[in-house]
Design an enzyme around this catalytic site. Structure first.
Site, mmCIF file in Angstrom:
data_model
loop_
_atom_site.group_PDB
_atom_site.id
_atom_site.type_symbol
_atom_site.label_atom_id
_atom_site.label_comp_id
_atom_site.label_asym_id
_atom_site.label_seq_id
_atom_site.Cartn_x
_atom_site.Cartn_y
_atom_site.Cartn_z
ATOM 1 N N ASP A 31 17.228 11.154 8.864
ATOM 2 C CA ASP A 31 16.957 12.539 9.273
ATOM 3 C C ASP A 31 17.381 12.698 10.736
ATOM 4 O OD1 ASP A 31 14.739 14.760 7.917
ATOM 5 O OD2 ASP A 31 15.428 15.090 9.978
ATOM 6 N N THR A 144 18.089 25.288 -5.796
ATOM 7 C CA THR A 144 17.021 26.277 -5.738
ATOM 8 C C THR A 144 17.178 27.298 -6.851
ATOM 9 O OG1 THR A 144 16.150 28.120 -4.439
ATOM 10 C CG2 THR A 144 18.353 27.438 -3.902
ATOM 11 N N SER A 179 20.175 35.301 -0.015
ATOM 12 C CA SER A 179 20.241 35.040 1.426
ATOM 13 C C SER A 179 21.427 34.104 1.651
ATOM 14 C CB SER A 179 18.960 34.352 1.924
ATOM 15 O OG SER A 179 18.961 32.980 1.546
ATOM 16 N N TYR A 181 21.256 31.276 3.165
ATOM 17 C CA TYR A 181 20.764 29.937 2.793
ATOM 18 C C TYR A 181 20.949 29.696 1.298
ATOM 19 C CZ TYR A 181 17.402 26.968 0.558
ATOM 20 O OH TYR A 181 16.831 26.075 -0.303
ATOM 21 N N HIS A 182 20.464 30.639 0.471
ATOM 22 C CA HIS A 182 20.569 30.440 -0.977
ATOM 23 C C HIS A 182 22.040 30.378 -1.409
ATOM 24 C CE1 HIS A 182 16.311 31.940 -0.870
ATOM 25 N NE2 HIS A 182 16.169 31.056 -1.831
ATOM 26 N N LYS A 185 23.457 26.997 -1.232
ATOM 27 C CA LYS A 185 23.044 26.153 -2.360
ATOM 28 C C LYS A 185 23.951 26.394 -3.566
ATOM 29 C CE LYS A 185 19.061 24.269 -1.045
ATOM 30 N NZ LYS A 185 18.759 22.865 -1.046
ATOM 31 N N VAL A 211 7.779 25.876 -3.257
ATOM 32 C CA VAL A 211 6.771 24.822 -3.415
ATOM 33 C C VAL A 211 5.542 25.199 -2.584
ATOM 34 C CG1 VAL A 211 6.320 22.363 -3.059
ATOM 35 C CG2 VAL A 211 8.600 23.134 -3.710
ATOM 36 N N VAL A 254 1.982 40.899 1.695
ATOM 37 C CA VAL A 254 2.821 41.164 0.516
ATOM 38 C C VAL A 254 4.022 41.980 0.979
ATOM 39 C CG1 VAL A 254 2.916 42.475 -1.643
ATOM 40 C CG2 VAL A 254 0.912 41.077 -1.110
ATOM 41 N N ARG A 326 13.203 41.687 3.584
ATOM 42 C CA ARG A 326 14.357 41.153 2.852
ATOM 43 C C ARG A 326 14.971 42.228 1.969
ATOM 44 N NH1 ARG A 326 12.374 35.147 0.984
ATOM 45 N NH2 ARG A 326 11.145 34.721 2.840
#
Ligand code: USQ
Length: 382
Positions: A31, A144, A179, A181-182, A185, A211, A254, A326
């Site tokens: 890491d 993901t 996003s 980030y996604h 993936k 998670v 929320v 978002r």
């Protein structure tokens, strides 16, 4: 088995390292502390301070007598990763070494390029390290569920057969990430699929939902072994955030209408899933995609569940819908298949009232450390 964990300091990486070591595997973690650095830069520190990796490994050794080898280094540097492969000769490599935050990737250009470069280079380097130094090593990659987005049809487990003009073929299930980030993936999966079908690698791509959880069997033995638990808007996943908000007496945040449904997974089940993937590996030339979730909830259902359990514990939990930072559907169809891991033997830990109340009790122990300034969303998809 010799198991290398890329990103072994993370929320999932460190518990995974301990889990495999406790089951008699030889474990090495690498890491570069990127997540710690970003957490400092964005004022998004974890709830409980966690020791660094050499200290964590020393504590784990003192408590269990077991070794975890530690390398501090950046896997986006190919020479660094190559050296680890040559020294350790892994039989399985678990790849968590990615910038994991959707909000962080949406802050601006610098954060987008860091996320893109880090995530794709780490994946490409791992592929080459396996091909050049450990061709039998299997790759277990954390993907993901966000790769699929929220389509208006059932979500299959990675693949879909399509009939078009009277002919049929099997393809990766269509992806539509929400996003940057996604999106990295999605690109990771494409990279892996190219190298699997061209060079016969063995890969399990685990499509994981958000998670939640603070502890695992190993960290129960000593608080200093706890994973880094985030509740901020950058690294905190929604359930972990709600648990802390309930304890802090802040209304549960929320986003928008709260009808966003996702597939959730207890931290302890992540350990089980990764172990099942490692001990029952994908075949040579197989990209095995497994949807890693145990149950689905809307954000409103999660908030109601945390409120009900929190109220029973005397917390007087409030829920407040706030403007959604978002761009995502707030009411939609969501029906993902997730039988692959159950077929491999996963025994799910469902989000029962007992599980929620145990997690709330753990957060209460650290109540004094909560910084309520980290709770409201600071990053907007605009
Ligand atoms: N949400 C709220 N209130 C909050 C935080 C989140 O309503 O205070 C909503 C979000 O808008 C979203 C849902 O809860 O609709 C899940 O958000 P999240 O922050 O828990 O999860 P996400 O950003 O999607 O990312 C997390 C992890 C990421 C992993 C992903 C799995 O950070 O690394 O890949 O979960 S998944 O969501 O299935 O793509």
């Amino acid at each position: 088995m010799r198991i290398l964990i890329l990103g072994g300091d993370g929320y999932l990486g460190w518990p995974t390292a301990m889990h495999f070591a406790a089951r008699g595997h030889e474990v090495c973690v690498i890491d570069n502390y990127l997540r710690r650095l970003i957490a400092q830069q964005t004022q998004s520190e974890a709830l409980m301070p966690t020791p660094d990796l050499p200290e964590r490994a020393a504590i784990f050794k003192a408590v269990t007598g077991l070794d975890i080898k530690v390398k501090i280094g950046d896997v986006t540097n190919y020479r660094t990763l190559e050296r680890v492969f040559m020294d350790f000769a892994p039989e399985a490599a678990v790849h968590y070494a990615e910038q994991p935050s959707a909000p962080y990737s949406m802050i601006g250009y610098d954060e987008a390029t860091l996320t893109l470069n880090n995530n794709l280079n780490a994946t490409l380097n791992l592929i080459f390290a396996v091909m050049e130094h450990a061709p039998e090593c299997q790759i277990i990659k954390l993907g993901t569920m966000g790769e699929y987005g929220t389509p208006n049809i059932d979500i299959e487990e990675g693949w879909i057969e399509i009939e078009h003009n009277g002919r049929k073929d099997k393809f990766l299930y269509p992806r539509a990430a929400g996003s940057l980030y996604h999106t990295t993936k999605v690109m990771d999966t494409d990279l892996l699929w190219f190298y699997v079908r061209t060079y016969g690698l063995r890969v399990s791509d685990l499509m994981q939902g958000p998670v939640y959880g603070l502890s695992t069997a190993e960290s129960d033995q000593d608080e200093r072994l706890l994973p880094n638990f985030h509740y901020d808007d950058i690294f905190g996943t929604v359930v972990n955030r709600f648990l802390v908000q309930a304890v802090a007496g802040v209304p549960l945040t929320v986003y928008g209408k709260g009808g966003q449904v996702r597939g959730y997974l207890n931290l302890r089940d992540t350990m089980q899933c990764v172990e099942l993937a490692a001990t029952k590996p994908a075949g040579r030339g197989e990209l095995r995609i497994l949807n890693q979730l145990t149950e689905t909830f809307s954000v409103n259902q999660l908030a109601d569940n945390v409120k009900r359990v929190g109220d029973q514990m005397g917390l007087n939990v409030k829920i407040e819908a706030i403007d959604n930072p978002r761009k995502e559907k707030e009411e939609h169809y969501y029906n993902p298949t997730h039988t692959g891991l159950l077929d491999l033997g996963l025994q799910p830990t469902y989000m029962s009232d007992e599980v929620l109340s145990a997690m709330i009790s753990q957060v209460i122990k650290h109540k004094d450390l909560i910084d309520t300034k980290m709770i409201l969303p600071r990053v907007r998809w605009k």
